[in-house]
Design a protein around this motif. Structure first.
Motif, mmCIF file in Angstrom:
data_model
loop_
_atom_site.group_PDB
_atom_site.id
_atom_site.type_symbol
_atom_site.label_atom_id
_atom_site.label_comp_id
_atom_site.label_asym_id
_atom_site.label_seq_id
_atom_site.Cartn_x
_atom_site.Cartn_y
_atom_site.Cartn_z
ATOM 1 N N LYS A 16 0.836 -1.214 0.000
ATOM 2 C CA LYS A 16 0.000 0.000 0.000
ATOM 3 C C LYS A 16 0.862 1.253 0.000
ATOM 4 O O LYS A 16 0.586 2.204 -0.735
ATOM 5 C CB LYS A 16 -0.941 0.012 1.207
ATOM 6 C CG LYS A 16 -1.846 1.248 1.237
ATOM 7 C CD LYS A 16 -2.738 1.270 2.448
ATOM 8 C CE LYS A 16 -1.936 1.528 3.663
ATOM 9 N NZ LYS A 16 -2.334 2.623 4.503
ATOM 10 N N GLN A 17 1.929 1.252 0.781
ATOM 11 C CA GLN A 17 2.831 2.407 0.810
ATOM 12 C C GLN A 17 3.469 2.618 -0.564
ATOM 13 O O GLN A 17 3.614 3.761 -1.020
ATOM 14 C CB GLN A 17 3.894 2.226 1.893
ATOM 15 C CG GLN A 17 3.328 2.130 3.305
ATOM 16 C CD GLN A 17 2.386 3.275 3.640
ATOM 17 O OE1 GLN A 17 1.184 3.084 3.776
ATOM 18 N NE2 GLN A 17 2.910 4.458 3.764
ATOM 19 N N ASP A 118 4.494 -8.704 -7.349
ATOM 20 C CA ASP A 118 5.567 -7.777 -7.008
ATOM 21 C C ASP A 118 5.132 -6.360 -7.394
ATOM 22 O O ASP A 118 4.049 -6.151 -7.947
ATOM 23 C CB ASP A 118 6.887 -8.187 -7.659
ATOM 24 C CG ASP A 118 6.848 -8.189 -9.183
ATOM 25 O OD1 ASP A 118 5.977 -7.514 -9.792
ATOM 26 O OD2 ASP A 118 7.708 -8.863 -9.784
ATOM 27 N N ASP A 119 5.970 -5.383 -7.096
ATOM 28 C CA ASP A 119 5.614 -3.985 -7.353
ATOM 29 C C ASP A 119 5.285 -3.733 -8.818
ATOM 30 O O ASP A 119 4.347 -2.988 -9.129
ATOM 31 C CB ASP A 119 6.746 -3.051 -6.915
ATOM 32 C CG ASP A 119 6.886 -2.961 -5.408
ATOM 33 O OD1 ASP A 119 5.977 -3.414 -4.681
ATOM 34 O OD2 ASP A 119 7.923 -2.427 -4.950
ATOM 35 N N ALA A 120 6.030 -4.333 -9.723
ATOM 36 C CA ALA A 120 5.779 -4.119 -11.157
ATOM 37 C C ALA A 120 4.412 -4.667 -11.557
ATOM 38 O O ALA A 120 3.665 -4.006 -12.297
ATOM 39 C CB ALA A 120 6.874 -4.771 -11.993
ATOM 40 N N ASN A 121 4.057 -5.854 -11.064
ATOM 41 C CA ASN A 121 2.731 -6.426 -11.352
ATOM 42 C C ASN A 121 1.624 -5.553 -10.778
ATOM 43 O O ASN A 121 0.592 -5.336 -11.420
ATOM 44 C CB ASN A 121 2.595 -7.838 -10.777
ATOM 45 C CG ASN A 121 3.534 -8.828 -11.397
ATOM 46 O OD1 ASN A 121 4.220 -9.540 -10.668
ATOM 47 N ND2 ASN A 121 3.578 -8.910 -12.706
ATOM 48 N N ILE A 122 1.834 -5.070 -9.570
ATOM 49 C CA ILE A 122 0.844 -4.205 -8.925
ATOM 50 C C ILE A 122 0.661 -2.925 -9.734
ATOM 51 O O ILE A 122 -0.471 -2.491 -9.992
ATOM 52 C CB ILE A 122 1.263 -3.915 -7.465
ATOM 53 C CG1 ILE A 122 1.034 -5.179 -6.622
ATOM 54 C CG2 ILE A 122 0.513 -2.722 -6.901
ATOM 55 C CD1 ILE A 122 1.599 -5.103 -5.209
ATOM 56 N N ASP A 123 1.762 -2.321 -10.153
ATOM 57 C CA ASP A 123 1.680 -1.086 -10.943
ATOM 58 C C ASP A 123 0.928 -1.312 -12.254
ATOM 59 O O ASP A 123 0.098 -0.478 -12.653
ATOM 60 C CB ASP A 123 3.078 -0.549 -11.248
ATOM 61 C CG ASP A 123 3.814 -0.061 -10.011
ATOM 62 O OD1 ASP A 123 3.171 0.126 -8.948
ATOM 63 O OD2 ASP A 123 5.046 0.126 -10.104
ATOM 64 N N GLN A 124 1.188 -2.426 -12.921
ATOM 65 C CA GLN A 124 0.498 -2.733 -14.174
ATOM 66 C C GLN A 124 -0.993 -2.941 -13.947
ATOM 67 O O GLN A 124 -1.817 -2.481 -14.745
ATOM 68 C CB GLN A 124 1.104 -3.977 -14.825
ATOM 69 C CG GLN A 124 2.493 -3.764 -15.365
ATOM 70 C CD GLN A 124 3.139 -5.071 -15.811
ATOM 71 O OE1 GLN A 124 2.688 -6.163 -15.475
ATOM 72 N NE2 GLN A 124 4.215 -4.953 -16.573
#
Length: 153
Positions: A16-17, A118-124
């Protein structure tokens, strides 16, 4: 300005952060007001239910808003969120699933997994959630209306 309401449990707190920082530094900062509904710190004894309820209520009560929820698997928060009339929460493990959730179900809450993304998957997934549009064909409208027929809240 439309709002994005965000909440997580302790397992989703770090993700979330990351999401809050990313949204504050992308094109979305000019399109949405970002509202963090908690928690403010990691609380190992918290329940995902509290944050799913807070985000679902906020989305339901605020026109043109969306929600993002994060927990370990994304399942618990999605189940809780979908108890609310007018909420169409999806688990967004891949951008394609998110695209279909927006296109066919007019999803308004995106549930993410801190354990399996991971962060990249979340961003996508978030990018697809915010870019995606509903296809207002009669069959999708009818199906989405039926989702609320047995809602308890």
């Amino acid at each position: 300005m439309p709002r994005i309401f965000i909440g997580s449990d302790h397992r989703g707190f770090v993700a979330k952060q990351h999401i809050l920082a990313t949204l504050a530094n992308t094109e979305w900062k000019d399109s949405y007001e970002i509202v963090d509904l908690g928690p403010e710190t990691i609380r190992p004894d918290d329940d995902f239910n509290d944050y799913a309820i807070a985000v679902s209520r906020a989305v339901r009560e605020t026109a043109n808003s969306r929600g993002i929820l994060i927990c370990g698997s994304a399942h618990g928060i999605a189940i809780q969120a979908n108890r609310f009339k007018g909420i169409r929460a999806i688990c967004g493990y891949t951008p394609e699933l998110v695209r279909l959730g927006r296109l066919h179900n007019d999803a308004n809450v995106l549930c993410l997994s801190s354990d399996f993304m991971d962060d990249a998957n979340i961003d996508q997934a978030i990018d697809m959630f915010l870019r995606g549009n509903f296809l207002p064909e009669e069959r999708y409208i009818r199906r989405n209306q039926r989702l609320d027929e047995e809602s308890i809240y």
